[in-house]
Design a protein around this motif. Sequence first.
Motif, short mmCIF file in Angstrom:
data_model
loop_
_atom_site.label_atom_id
_atom_site.label_comp_id
_atom_site.label_asym_id
_atom_site.label_seq_id
_atom_site.Cartn_x
_atom_site.Cartn_y
_atom_site.Cartn_z
N UNK A 154 39.48 -30.32 -23.38
CA UNK A 154 40.10 -30.85 -22.17
C UNK A 154 41.51 -31.41 -22.42
N UNK A 155 41.95 -31.37 -23.64
CA UNK A 155 43.27 -31.92 -23.94
C UNK A 155 44.39 -31.02 -23.46
N UNK A 156 45.48 -31.60 -22.95
CA UNK A 156 46.64 -30.80 -22.56
C UNK A 156 47.29 -30.28 -23.84
N UNK A 157 47.46 -28.95 -23.97
CA UNK A 157 48.02 -28.42 -25.22
C UNK A 157 49.50 -28.76 -25.37
N UNK A 158 49.85 -29.19 -26.56
CA UNK A 158 51.24 -29.52 -26.86
C UNK A 158 51.75 -28.63 -27.99
N UNK A 159 53.04 -28.33 -27.93
CA UNK A 159 53.71 -27.65 -29.03
C UNK A 159 55.15 -28.13 -29.01
N UNK A 160 55.94 -27.72 -29.98
CA UNK A 160 57.32 -28.19 -30.00
C UNK A 160 58.09 -27.55 -31.13
N UNK A 161 59.27 -28.11 -31.37
CA UNK A 161 60.10 -27.61 -32.47
C UNK A 161 60.66 -28.82 -33.21
N UNK A 162 60.59 -28.74 -34.55
CA UNK A 162 61.16 -29.81 -35.36
C UNK A 162 62.37 -29.30 -36.13
N UNK A 163 63.37 -30.17 -36.26
CA UNK A 163 64.58 -29.83 -37.00
C UNK A 163 65.50 -31.03 -36.99
N UNK A 164 66.64 -30.86 -37.64
CA UNK A 164 67.65 -31.92 -37.62
C UNK A 164 69.02 -31.30 -37.88
N UNK A 165 69.90 -31.15 -36.91
CA UNK A 165 69.75 -31.62 -35.52
C UNK A 165 68.83 -30.69 -34.73
N UNK A 166 68.46 -31.12 -33.52
CA UNK A 166 67.53 -30.29 -32.73
C UNK A 166 68.04 -30.07 -31.30
N UNK A 179 63.38 -34.45 -33.30
CA UNK A 179 64.27 -34.59 -34.45
C UNK A 179 63.47 -35.27 -35.57
N UNK A 180 63.36 -34.58 -36.70
CA UNK A 180 62.54 -35.08 -37.81
C UNK A 180 63.37 -35.06 -39.09
N UNK A 181 63.39 -36.19 -39.79
CA UNK A 181 64.11 -36.25 -41.06
C UNK A 181 63.21 -35.75 -42.18
N UNK A 182 63.86 -35.24 -43.23
CA UNK A 182 63.10 -34.63 -44.33
C UNK A 182 62.07 -35.59 -44.93
N UNK A 183 62.45 -36.86 -45.08
CA UNK A 183 61.49 -37.76 -45.74
C UNK A 183 60.32 -38.17 -44.83
N UNK A 184 60.36 -37.76 -43.56
CA UNK A 184 59.23 -38.02 -42.66
C UNK A 184 58.35 -36.79 -42.46
N UNK A 185 58.77 -35.65 -43.04
CA UNK A 185 58.14 -34.37 -42.71
C UNK A 185 56.62 -34.36 -42.91
N UNK A 186 56.15 -34.81 -44.08
CA UNK A 186 54.71 -34.68 -44.34
C UNK A 186 53.92 -35.61 -43.42
N UNK A 187 54.45 -36.80 -43.13
CA UNK A 187 53.73 -37.71 -42.23
C UNK A 187 53.68 -37.15 -40.81
#
Length: 277
Positions: free
Chosen positions: A4-16, A42-50
Amino acid sequence: MKPDRIPLAGVIGQPIAHSKSPRLHGHWLARYGIKGHYIPMEVQSNDLSRVLALLPKIGFRGINVTIPHKEAVLELADVITDRAALIGAANTLTFQSDGKLHADNTDGVGFIASLKQSEPDWAAKSAPALVLGAGGASRAIVAALLQEGCPEIVLANRTRARADALKSHFGGKISVIDWTQVTGVLSEIGTLVNTTSLGMVGKEDLRIPLDDLASSAIVTDLVYTPLKTQLLLNAEAVGCKTVNGLGMLLHQGVPGFERWFGRKPDVDDAVRRAVMM
Ligand code: ATR
């Protein structure tokens, strides 16, 4: 994923902010009446795995990945498709229901689908290809052309060492020439591809005299701003067919949308207009 969850998707990068993917997927969601969302992040490299650990917990089914994370995500993936491994980068991640992170690269298939849609008679097999550039985009194109049975790929890059590195990675069907030797090979070429950033708004034009190119050759540019680059204008002037870079951008999005939202989307004029608005 709860059904029943609304499906989400997106794009990560920097800049975005410049990414066209939100418009592309947003158009398809609206058109097919799917209650989902596609979000630029917008995701920074050191946050990627989290970030990759958190997104599936909050309803994300998958994401596209752009610069600078396309290579780094492979280190974090549990399942890597052969083509992503061969290219050494991923642009489409799916959070599988078993908790595994699936990494794919759809740039090459997007490129081939775009050429085939514009020029149905085109076949990579029929003649050697000339690929300009040896960056990340070039790796995806070279892998795709080889997969399609291209007999020989001539590679030219401003920095020759990067082209040599691609040759050692992809092997015997690649031959490397100097950037200044390009005009000398044109008469044998069936497919010419620009993967460099030359010709993009704000960059110099790619100015190669194409007089020696056979009129049966197809010239294609990965640049899509502007849609008609100087390279494509030069190609038209010598009677060649041309394919602009927008088709690849649209087609590379198809496999992700289908996996995340459950419907294979169409690539047609309506989506072309929506993305270039
Ligand atoms: P991408 O992932 O989009 O391929 P990239 O890895 O930065 O981006 O590669 C950019 C490509 O454009 C490279 O082939 C680059 O040539 P170098 O390897 O010599 O840098 C090419 N390029 C960029 N600016 C150029 C210029 N002014 N003249 C010729 N080639 C250029």
